[in-house]
Design a protein around this motif. Structure first.
Motif, mmCIF file in Angstrom:
data_model
loop_
_atom_site.group_PDB
_atom_site.id
_atom_site.type_symbol
_atom_site.label_atom_id
_atom_site.label_comp_id
_atom_site.label_asym_id
_atom_site.label_seq_id
_atom_site.Cartn_x
_atom_site.Cartn_y
_atom_site.Cartn_z
ATOM 1 N N UNK A 99 0.836 -1.190 0.000
ATOM 2 C CA UNK A 99 0.000 0.000 0.000
ATOM 3 C C UNK A 99 0.866 1.233 0.000
ATOM 4 N N UNK A 100 0.273 2.332 -0.383
ATOM 5 C CA UNK A 100 1.070 3.549 -0.464
ATOM 6 C C UNK A 100 0.352 4.756 0.117
ATOM 7 N N UNK A 109 2.053 11.417 -4.429
ATOM 8 C CA UNK A 109 1.258 11.624 -5.638
ATOM 9 C C UNK A 109 0.141 12.621 -5.348
ATOM 10 N N UNK A 110 -0.412 13.172 -6.438
ATOM 11 C CA UNK A 110 -1.471 14.155 -6.281
ATOM 12 C C UNK A 110 -2.737 13.508 -5.725
ATOM 13 N N UNK A 111 -2.985 12.249 -6.134
ATOM 14 C CA UNK A 111 -4.178 11.570 -5.624
ATOM 15 C C UNK A 111 -4.058 11.368 -4.116
ATOM 16 N N UNK A 112 -2.866 10.960 -3.695
ATOM 17 C CA UNK A 112 -2.623 10.750 -2.265
ATOM 18 C C UNK A 112 -2.807 12.067 -1.503
ATOM 19 N N UNK A 128 0.860 18.519 0.621
ATOM 20 C CA UNK A 128 1.406 18.915 -0.664
ATOM 21 C C UNK A 128 2.136 17.764 -1.346
ATOM 22 N N UNK A 129 2.591 18.010 -2.557
ATOM 23 C CA UNK A 129 3.403 17.047 -3.306
ATOM 24 C C UNK A 129 4.739 17.723 -3.589
ATOM 25 N N UNK A 130 5.493 17.151 -4.514
ATOM 26 C CA UNK A 130 6.780 17.744 -4.867
ATOM 27 C C UNK A 130 6.627 19.189 -5.339
ATOM 28 N N UNK A 131 5.381 19.623 -5.565
ATOM 29 C CA UNK A 131 5.157 21.001 -5.993
ATOM 30 C C UNK A 131 5.690 21.996 -4.973
ATOM 31 N N UNK A 132 5.877 21.567 -3.720
ATOM 32 C CA UNK A 132 6.452 22.492 -2.723
ATOM 33 C C UNK A 132 7.891 22.106 -2.364
#
Lengths: 815, 229
Positions: free
Chosen positions: A241-242, A267-270, A318-322
């Motif tokens: 699982x992730x 991930x964005x979904x996460x 957030x994701x890697x976007x930050x």
């Protein structure tokens, strides 16, 4: 003028602000004073901007006596638009502080058309821009005038670009600017990476003088505290699982007791799921919790970033976007959910807290499945040893090259001989041969390597030896296509009454019917209709809804982290280690693994075989990361398929590989030795690539970057439909009719270099050759095997006759 | 196997791996979705697809004329992709070379723009119609599911429909997560859909119902596919 006199105004200005220049800053000032190019490696928030910005201002000050200098003097490249504003503010302060009459301009994808036009009329002295916008500027016929007075160019966050095609794009622009302005000073700023010296070579090419280069290091180190969030009962913690949502309760006290927290998801979904879940379990966070990912509209993201900066948010999911961006001083806690996959990324994220000089960075790691607990221990060790990944610079990217040739044919056109010499000065194209150059020229002119049957293709015309794009449509399309970042087709999400929320991938939204509810950017939205390229939505009060997911973006485990992880596995046999909290917690799972199979020792390579309802399974665990496993998986399946006709479905995760077949996979230790042998690796890996879809997937991006695939005009969806075809079709047609096309060859090379990571595969096989093969025949799925088997992404390889395969298959009937 | 005989409406149809049907009774050749000019159209828009792929279509077509010696050749729509271009003129040259064959185009959605051009005297060699009754067959472009039932008049209802448009593909699954997909002929109770003849055309997965016949085509071979019930 001596350096001391020259730098006096800056020292005075620093003193007035009660700052003291740091050693590396003074070194950089002096290097630029003396005409050097170079690379500065310094962590964020340590004054790197003024290390490189101030000396160029001083140059302006001494050369033009405070009068406004003529035209553009300095270009500052930033890989992300969000940083432009902060750099502008810093630059503004310095310009005013030094009493210069200079203008500062930003030119990115967000810059309004009227401002762009204004800039062209009278260019600011300092331009802050992105690699893409710089390339767009080169399509303007006035670019030779614009760059005429340029003194320097600074490439910020170079470590983010050096390992990607954006870096190649950057190199091409640097070669052009250095040719236009022979004394141009080229500088880069990079965080620590494993191959920092190579990164400097890539940046500086041969367009800067070899004797005029400096590498400046700051000696500032950041202190990082790594904590693992350990589940109360590992026995009931999932094996695969992730999402990690089960442990969300553990975050409550962390968030509540911190000033401001960044929660990084992979991930964005996460990200969407965690945001919703946190609001559910901590209702008091409403209004103080936000989310941030790359598919949300710029406007919303700006709002979030601003609120973080102001300290009005308690937490942001957030994701890697930050990963990159302005410093948020109020942030004092970082939570990483799931494996960060790499040491550098983990350090970077940790560094987003504790920005005060000498401040301590706090990072909490939340494992999303049992085995990830070991990764936590591995990460802590890696951080202690400060071992950071290398970023391999891509070379010979023909897709970027043909795109660039069209770019150069736009502005003022080019003469092939001169351009060839210019491009060969870049690291990426240093080995470009005259034959390959001829191919690229023929390709953009005739759409192939010969004057073929049909002459319709004509992007470029040759007039008096100058290669030019004359067709306005070709030019328009090219401007839309430029860039090296390829994404899946996206649709815009907007409220019916207006208001842009962000973008969503076409395949997800086409699975919804009008009226259905989905969650996006933290809102429950009901789908109204899809019109052209826009998804029109209304707010919904429903609590249940589908969560969108986005393709791609799954990063592989780095080989450095893989090494630390392997060592953690081997160390499980070492009783002294059983006191490490992560390992102690993992005990129940380790026991099951030992009972059903084995825990490999350092001199052992574990291979498991077992039978299930699905068929015959074989698994192994090199811990080399998904991509290398993809390569190894194809290689071993290919070698197996040579022995007898057999079909395989191959799955992999960051830890291991699974081969699944409908017929028994007959192996013994001797055969396994051959299957994992390093002998003939070079030819076998090439053959195995041909029998899988690895290269075909690579080709999609290459075809887009090189302009083979046209994605359509924005908002003009339907009209372009008859111009669209899938990447796979393209790949097939090239394979059949133009197998020596360099773009196709590149797809195979990229698959070997970046997908299979051939050198890593070689290292892994070498290591395995020195280990004993431990073949375990198991009765059931082991904790090691389980997470691999549930992975959806599978590769296929078969050596059976199609007839024979079809005989064993069935058609799914419509119910 | 490069061809496969199928009994339909009390007569024998030969399904060829080159994605066409030959009806021996009247020596008629059926071809769907040629999409002439698609490759040139892409190239014209600056997408450098190998031009050789375009000539391949015509080479295959000529081999069919030679192998089957048809009296009639019916194109079941979407003969053109977009506009006329060099590919079209090469195609016409080829057809005129075999001028003992009667050529008929059943117009498809991509062809409608060119109807006016096709009605000029220089294209007399090509008959054109919207549907064609060739007992016991009705030749059309679009499959039945997409048209309202009442659009068919009298006799046509009883005819077996041969059509294209859909570019059918089939997906099969097996043990060990095995999967194969390929273009196919799809025959159901009242109609048969042909795979797309053109190179460089995509496809849609078909929905198979009990009683259907599916014949796959891949790498110049033909594969009758068994149905599990």
């Amino acid at each position: 003028m001596t350096f001391n006199n020259w730098s006096k105004p800056a020292l005075n200005w620093f003193e007035k602000n009660h700052w003291r220049p740091q050693v590396f800053q003074l070194e950089a000032w002096e290097a630029i004073y003396s005409g050097y190019s170079g690379l500065l490696s310094a962590p964020t928030g340590t004054g790197k901007t003024y290390a490189l910005l101030v000396p160029f201002l001083l140059k302006g000050l001494s050369e033009c006596n405070k009068n406004s200098a003529e035209g553009l003097q300095l270009i500052w490249i930033t890989p992300i638009r969000a940083l432009a504003k902060e750099i502008e503010l810093s630059a503004q302060r310095a310009v005013e502080g030094l009493g210069l009459n200079w203008q500062i301009g930003i030119r990115t994808g967000d810059t309004a058309q009227n401002i762009r036009k204004q800039q062209l009329k009278s260019f600011p002295q300092i331009l802050i821009t992105t690699p893409e916008s710089l390339h767009l500027l080169i399509t303007n016929p006035s670019y030779p005038q614009i760059f005429k007075h340029l003194k320097g160019i600074v490439v910020d966050e170079w470590h983010e670009m050096v390992g990607s095609k954006r870096g190649v794009q950057m190199q091409l622009a640097l070669a052009l600017l250095s040719t236009l302005v022979p004394k141009l000073q080229v500088w880069g700023i990079s965080a620590t990476i494993g191959n920092i010296e190579e990164a400097a070579d890539v940046l500086l090419g041969t367009y800067t003088e070899a004797e005029k280069r400096k590498w400046i290091k700051s000696d500032i180190e950041k202190k990082i505290d790594v904590h693992t969030i350990i589940p109360d009962k590992v026995a009931s913690y999932p094996w695969a699982g992730h999402l990690g949502i089960k442990m969300a309760d553990k975050l409550i006290p962390l968030i509540l007791s911190s000033n401001s927290t960044l929660i990084f998801t992979n991930t964005r979904a996460q990200c969407e799921i965690w945001y919703r879940h946190l609001l559910e379990i901590i209702p008091s966070l409403a209004g103080q919790l936000a989310m941030h990912h790359g598919s949300m509209s710029r406007e919303i993201r700006d709002w979030v970033e601003n609120a973080l900066y102001q300290g009005t948010l308690k937490a942001v999911v957030c994701t890697s976007s930050l990963d990159l961006g302005v410093d948020f001083r109020p942030v004092d806690t970082i939570i990483q959910i799931g494996s960060p996959k790499g040491i550098a990324r983990f350090l970077q994220r940790a560094g987003r807290s504790g920005h005060q000089p000498g401040g301590l960075s706090q990072i909490y790691f939340l494992p999303t499945h049992a085995l990830e607990m070991l990764e936590a221990a591995a990460l802590r060790e890696a951080v202690a040893e400060n071992k950071v990944e290398a970023r391999i610079p891509p070379i010979r990217c023909f897709d970027v090259l043909v795109q660039y040739l069209i770019t150069r044919a736009m502005g003022v056109g080019f003469k092939p001989d001169l351009l060839f010499e210019e491009i060969k000065q870049t690291y990426a194209f240093a080995s470009l041969s005259p034959e390959e150059w001829q191919w690229a020229l023929l390709f953009i002119r005739f759409g192939g390597n010969s004057l073929q049957a049909y002459p319709e293709y004509a992007k470029v015309e040759v007039q008096d030896g100058i290669w030019l794009v004359t067709d306005r449509l070709v030019a328009k399309r090219h401007r839309l296509q430029m860039g090296t970042i390829v994404s899946d087709p996206v649709l815009q999400v907007k409220y019916v009454k207006g208001g842009f929320l962000g973008t969503i991938e076409e395949w997800f939204i086409s699975s919804l019917k009008p009226g259905e509810v989905f969650w996006f950017a933290g809102q429950a939205l009901s789908l109204v209709r899809i019109k052209d390229m826009t998804v029109q939505v209304r707010k919904s009060k429903e609590q249940k809804g589908k969560i969108p997911s986005w393709q791609g973006g799954r990063l592989p485990l780095s080989s450095e982290l893989g090494t630390f992880l392997r060592n953690q596995i081997y160390a499980l046999h070492n009783h002294e280690n059983s006191l490490v909290p992560e390992i102690q917690a993992l005990k129940p799972v380790i026991n099951i693994q030992t009972l059903t199979s084995a825990i490999p020792r350092e001199n052992e390579f574990l291979i498991e075989s077992f039978l299930s309802k699905e068929g015959y399974h074989l698994t192994c665990y090199p811990f080399e990361g998904r991509l290398v496993h993809e390569g190894l998986g194809a290689l071993v399946a290919w070698r197996l398929s040579k022995i007898k006709p057999q079909s395989f479905s191959i799955a992999m995760n960051d830890y291991g590989i699974e081969w699944l077949s409908d017929t028994p996979i007959d192996v013994d230790v001797n055969l396994l030795r051959q299957l994992f042998s390093v002998e003939h690796l070079f030819s076998h890996s090439r053959e195995s690539i041909h029998s899988t879809a690895l290269a075909s997937r690579r080709f999609r991006d290459i075809a887009t970057i090189s302009g083979l695939l046209f994605k359509g005009y924005p908002g003009n969806h339907k009209k372009d439909r008859h111009l669209q075809a899938s990447g796979t079709l393209f790949f097939q047609v090239f394979q059949d009719y133009e197998p020596d096309n360099l773009l196709l060859v590149q797809a195979y090379e990229e698959a070997l270099l970046f997908q299979m990571e051939e050198h890593r595969m070689f290292d892994a096989l070498k290591r395995i050759e020195n280990q004993q093969i431990l073949l375990k025949v198991c009765n059931k799925t082991t904790p090691f095997a389980f997470p691999i088997m549930v992975d959806r992404l599978r590769e296929k390889l078969s050596s059976e006759k199609l007839e024979d395969r079809i005989k064993k298959m069935t058609l799914l009937l419509e119910k | 196997m490069i061809s496969f005989d199928l009994s339909i409406a009390n007569t024998k149809l030969t399904l060829d791996a080159r994605k066409v049907i030959f009806w021996g009774n009247t020596a008629a050749l059926f071809i769907a979705d040629l999409h002439l000019g698609k490759i040139s159209h892409f190239r014209k828009s600056g997408m450098a697809i190998p031009a050789a792929a375009a000539t391949m279509n015509l080479d295959v077509l000529e081999s069919l004329f030679i192998d089957y010696e048809p009296k009639d050749c019916y194109f079941l729509g979407d003969l053109f992709h977009s506009a006329t271009n060099e590919e079209w003129f090469d195609f016409r040259r080829l057809c005129l070379k075999y001028n003992h064959i009667h050529f008929t185009l059943v117009t498809g959605n991509h062809d409608t723009k060119l109807v006016k051009y096709l009605n000029t005297s220089e294209n007399d060699w090509l008959n054109r119609c919207d549907t064609f009754e060739l007992h016991p067959f009705l030749l059309a472009h679009e499959p039945l599911d997409k048209l309202p039932e009442n659009s068919l008049v009298g006799e046509q209802k009883k005819l077996f429909r041969l059509c294209g448009h859909f570019h059918p593909k089939v997906k099969m699954v097996g043990m060990g997560k095995q999967q194969i997909s390929m273009p196919c002929f799809h025959f159901s109770e009242h109609q048969g859909i042909l795979p797309s003849f053109g190179q460089f055309t995509g496809g849609c997965f078909i929905k198979v119902r009990e009683g259907d016949r599916v014949i796959g085509v891949m790498n110049d071979k033909i594969y009758p596919i068994g149905l599990s019930v």
